[in-house]
Design a protein around this motif. Structure first.
Motif, mmCIF file in Angstrom:
data_model
loop_
_atom_site.group_PDB
_atom_site.id
_atom_site.type_symbol
_atom_site.label_atom_id
_atom_site.label_comp_id
_atom_site.label_asym_id
_atom_site.label_seq_id
_atom_site.Cartn_x
_atom_site.Cartn_y
_atom_site.Cartn_z
ATOM 1 N N ILE A 88 0.883 -1.202 0.000
ATOM 2 C CA ILE A 88 0.000 0.000 0.000
ATOM 3 C C ILE A 88 0.908 1.236 0.000
ATOM 4 O O ILE A 88 2.004 1.206 0.561
ATOM 5 N N ASN A 89 0.459 2.264 -0.658
ATOM 6 C CA ASN A 89 1.316 3.464 -0.746
ATOM 7 C C ASN A 89 1.650 3.966 0.644
ATOM 8 O O ASN A 89 0.960 3.688 1.613
ATOM 9 N N HIS A 90 2.710 4.702 0.694
ATOM 10 C CA HIS A 90 3.253 5.166 1.971
ATOM 11 C C HIS A 90 2.653 6.497 2.436
ATOM 12 O O HIS A 90 3.212 7.152 3.309
ATOM 13 N N THR A 91 1.577 6.821 1.931
ATOM 14 C CA THR A 91 0.932 8.064 2.369
ATOM 15 C C THR A 91 -0.053 7.740 3.472
ATOM 16 O O THR A 91 -1.270 7.791 3.317
ATOM 17 N N GLU A 125 -0.636 4.703 4.676
ATOM 18 C CA GLU A 125 -1.248 3.397 4.582
ATOM 19 C C GLU A 125 -0.345 2.327 5.228
ATOM 20 O O GLU A 125 0.882 2.428 5.193
ATOM 21 N N VAL A 126 -0.988 1.278 5.785
ATOM 22 C CA VAL A 126 -0.260 0.159 6.429
ATOM 23 C C VAL A 126 0.192 -0.825 5.349
ATOM 24 O O VAL A 126 -0.555 -1.117 4.401
#
Length: 790
Positions: free
Chosen positions: A7-10, A12-13
């Motif tokens: 999952i994107n690093h914005t 998200e886990v």
């Protein structure tokens, strides 16, 4: 298996799935990322539930292990990581482990969820092999079960069989722990085991013996020793016979022997220590399996045979007046009778059938007649072959026909009392023996006999000059051979009528009787004096009936030269022959001359001699030397010092004979004579010899003295000593002269000693003999007078 959900690093886990396999009671490591997070929490979810229970966490102040962690085993954190290590994995640890990892919590936190699916596997325990029947009967059905107490499935089963004296081999494999064995066979007897395996390990069961029972089969009977006939077995009489019975069976069979339906023995091998004809009959072996209550039997017939003793006997004999051959072969005895037949290159197939066709049956003799007609080769071999049921090998005997190797031999001899003349004829050898007969003049004949024949004539009735013929006939020859005697007076021969030798040699005189004549009396030798020669040291006789050789030893010219006579006689007449023996002397050797004769020291007891031979030495002509010496004179003894020896002694002289010393080496040219008397004078001469011929003696030589050879040092020492002694001597002389009246005795002793010494100095014979020779050699002839020059 690894599954990752990104999952994107914005904010998200991030989720990650990991599959891990572990084994009960073994160590396992559960990873939580590759880097050490700031915060992390480990939890466990048991399969079949949704409850998530924390087992360990680290919120920045170090890991904290929860009590619930005891259910999944002893946990520990690996250094500088968030990975969990379970040292001794329990089966309860099987399930889902979740690691929540938090990174960069001070800035922008990043959250990772690691789902670790731990599968706990159990290793297979040692299998236990079970059989429905460990001793099944042949052709029955059994099952086998490979029982395992624990082990993670799927489990793979391998079934193995080890036959007797073999290796384990796989005969079936699969996922089932049960197998069925249908129609069990005897060859399936052996060791069995099962091998169970899963992803963790494999284990083998203990071996289990499968004992297939069967039989008994139809027995096999063996007779030893034996011969096989169309009616069964046969054995030789009086020998030990063993009947062995064997029937395949499990368990082993029990055996009972019957002879003509009567029980005689219990056991697999029945032995008759000494078999006789009465043991002929039927022998039955009954085999029993008491476990299965089954039986089988077999019967054989035993015939006791006994062959004829030994081997066939072969012989051949002449037939039809020595024009044909009869071959004889016999082999008596035995049961049944042996079969005999003749073989050989000279036997034609058709002729064999004609002569021996009716004899090919059982028989004990087999004669055959072969007309010769000169068609049977010499040295032909005929073999009689004998067959008998009791013998494994053929029995053979052979005979060979051949012509005598030599020719007929005829000779005559007279009886000791000279009453009869015997004419003997023989043709030795050959098979069969030849027929021999005599034919002579005036009806003096004799009929045929084998091998040899003697015609006896009264002494003096033989026809002189008439032939007496001996005929010899052999079946292999078309014509008879013959030899002839013509009776005549003896004729003597010699190799040389005149024999010439040198003195000292041994010489042989030969006297031979010409062959093919009537035997004679002993050959007699007479010497040059007409005397009958006997064995002595002078004469040696070597004689036979046909010759006599006389050896004259150490021949001498005067004694042995002359006519020698050889004489003999027979019933018809006599003969003699003369042999002239000429004994010569060896040639005169060349003269030898003494060139040096000298004493080798002042002791005068050794003399060195040297000589030379006239002519060219390489030509030879001599075999040695005679070295002769003689005593010439002797002077008074110088060694006496008593008052009795101070008077003048006359020289003793007188002629002496020459004494001789033999030198056998012709190459020697010098010799040293030792052991001489120092006060004596000698003469020497040399004589060359050629065997027994003695040459002329050389001119006699008297040895001379060894020349003075004084070293300067010795001379100087002597002069110095003389000068040293001169002064006291002069003083002493002056004193004696002045006081000669007061010392008369001293005066007389001094002048008396000088006079005696001057007399002794002239008493050496060589001083007189060689005076004026200046050390050279002196030639002497005859017997020189003592004390005078030659």
């Amino acid at each position: 298996m690894r599954h990752t959900l990104q999952i994107n690093h914005t904010g998200e886990v991030v989720y990650r799935d990991i599959s891990v396999y572990g084994v009960v009671d073994k160590a396992v490591v559960l990873e939580c990322g590759t880097a050490l997070p700031d915060l992390y929490i480990w939890s466990f979810t048991k399969p079949g539930t949704d409850a998530i229970k924390a087992v360990l966490y680290n919120l920045g102040k170090g890991p904290r292990i929860q009590k619930l962690a005891m259910m999944v085993g002893p946990l520990s954190i690996l250094p500088n990581t968030a990975s969990v290590s379970i040292e001794k994995l329990p089966l309860a640890a099987h399930g889902l482990f979740t690691c929540q990892a938090f990174y960069d919590i001070k800035d922008e936190p990043i959250v990772y969820y690691y789902y670790v699916h731990l599968t706990v596997q159990v290793s297979i325990s040692k299998p236990n092999l079970l059989m429905s029947d460990a001793s099944p009967k042949e052709a029955s059905t059994i099952w086998m079960h490979c029982n395992i107490e624990k082990g993670t499935e799927p489990i793979h089963y391998v079934w193995q069989h080890q036959p007797h004296n073999g290796n384990f081999m796989t005969f079936r494999e699969g996922s089932s722990s049960f197998i069925n064995v249908i129609n069990v066979a005897r060859n399936q007897t052996g060791w069995y085991r099962c091998v169970a395996g899963n992803a963790v390990n494999s284990e083998s069961s203990e071996q289990l013996w499968l004992n297939v029972t069967f039989g008994p089969d139809v027995p096999e009977i063996d007779v030893t020793p034996h011969s096989i006939t169309d009616r069964g077995f046969s054995a030789l009489e009086t020998e030990s016979v063993s009947l062995s019975c064997q029937a395949l069976s499990n368990p082993a069979s029990q055996y009972i022997w019957y002879y003509n339906n009567s029980q005689v023995y219990t056991g697999p091998q029945y032995t008759i220590a000494k078999v006789f004809r009465a043991h002929t009959g039927d022998y039955t072996c009954l085999a029993q399996n008491t476990h299965l209550n089954t039986r089988s039997k077999k019967t054989v017939n035993l015939i006791v045979f006994y062959p004829p003793p030994g081997l066939p006997s072969c012989s051949l004999e002449p037939a039809q007046n020595h024009t044909s051959l009869r071959l004889l072969c016999s082999w008596s005895g035995g049961f049944p009778s042996p079969s005999l037949r003749w073989t050989g290159e000279a036997i034609k197939p058709g002729q064999e059938q004609e002569e021996t066709g009716q004899q090919r049956n059982v028989q004990s003799s087999a004669p055959i007649l072969l007309p010769s007609e000169g068609l049977i080769p010499n040295n032909s071999l005929f073999t009689c072959v004998g067959e008998h049921p009791a013998r494994k090998q053929l029995a053979e005997c052979s005979t060979r026909t051949y012509i005598p190797p030599a020719e007929p031999v005829c000779f005559a001899y007279v009886t000791n009392n000279q009453q009869y003349l015997m004419l003997s004829c023989s043709w030795d050898g050959g098979a069969p023996k030849a027929l021999v007969w005599w034919e002579g003049p005036g009806g003096q004949s004799k009929g045929g006999q084998e091998n040899s024949n003697i015609l006896v004539l009264r002494y003096g009735t033989a026809r002189s000059g008439k032939p007496y013929t001996c005929y010899a006939k052999h079946p292999l020859l078309m014509e008879a051979k013959s030899c002839t005697l013509t009776l005549e007076a003896p004729v003597l021969l010699t190799q040389r009528r005149v024999v010439s030798v040198y003195e000292g040699s041994d010489v042989q005189l030969t006297c031979n009787l010409r062959a093919n004549y009537l035997p004679t009396n002993d050959i007699t030798w007479f010497n040059n004096q007409g005397v009958d020669v006997r064995e002595t040291s002078k004469y040696t006789l070597l004689r036979t009936s046909a010759w006599a050789n006389l050896t004259v030893r150490d021949a001498e010219e005067m004694q042995d030269s002359g006519e020698y006579r050889c004489s003999t006689s027979n019933a018809v007449g006599g003969a003699e022959i003369n042999v002239t023996l000429v004994v010569k002397k060896h040639p005169l050797p060349p003269n030898a001359t003494l060139i040096r004769a000298m004493y080798n020291s002042r002791h005068r007891n050794e003399v060195e001699l040297e000589w030379q031979v006239e002519g060219v030495e390489e030509n030879g002509g001599w075999t040695g030397f005679h070295l002769e010496q003689r005593w010439v004179s002797e002077r008074p003894n110088r060694r006496g010092s008593s008052n009795e020896s101070q008077g003048r002694m006359e020289e003793r002289t007188g002629p002496q004979d020459w004494s001789r010393m033999v030198i056998q080496d012709p190459s020697i040219r010098s010799y040293t004579v030792r052991g001489l008397i120092p006060t004596a004078t000698y003469q020497f001469r040399i004589i060359s010899i050629n065997h027994r011929t003695i040459g002329h003696p050389s001119v006699a030589k008297t040895p001379v003295e060894l020349r003075d050879n004084v070293y300067p040092a010795v001379v100087g020492a002597a002069v110095g000593g003389m000068l040293f002694a001169a002064i006291p001597t002069v003083l002493l002389l002056v004193y004696i002269i002045r006081n000669h009246k007061s010392s008369p005795r001293l005066h007389a002793m001094l002048f008396g000693w000088q006079h005696s010494q001057s007399r002794e100095n002239i008493n050496f014979p060589e001083d007189e003999v060689v005076a004026g020779s200046d050390g050279g050699l002196e030639n002497t002839t005859g017997s020189p007078s003592p004390g005078k020059e030659n």
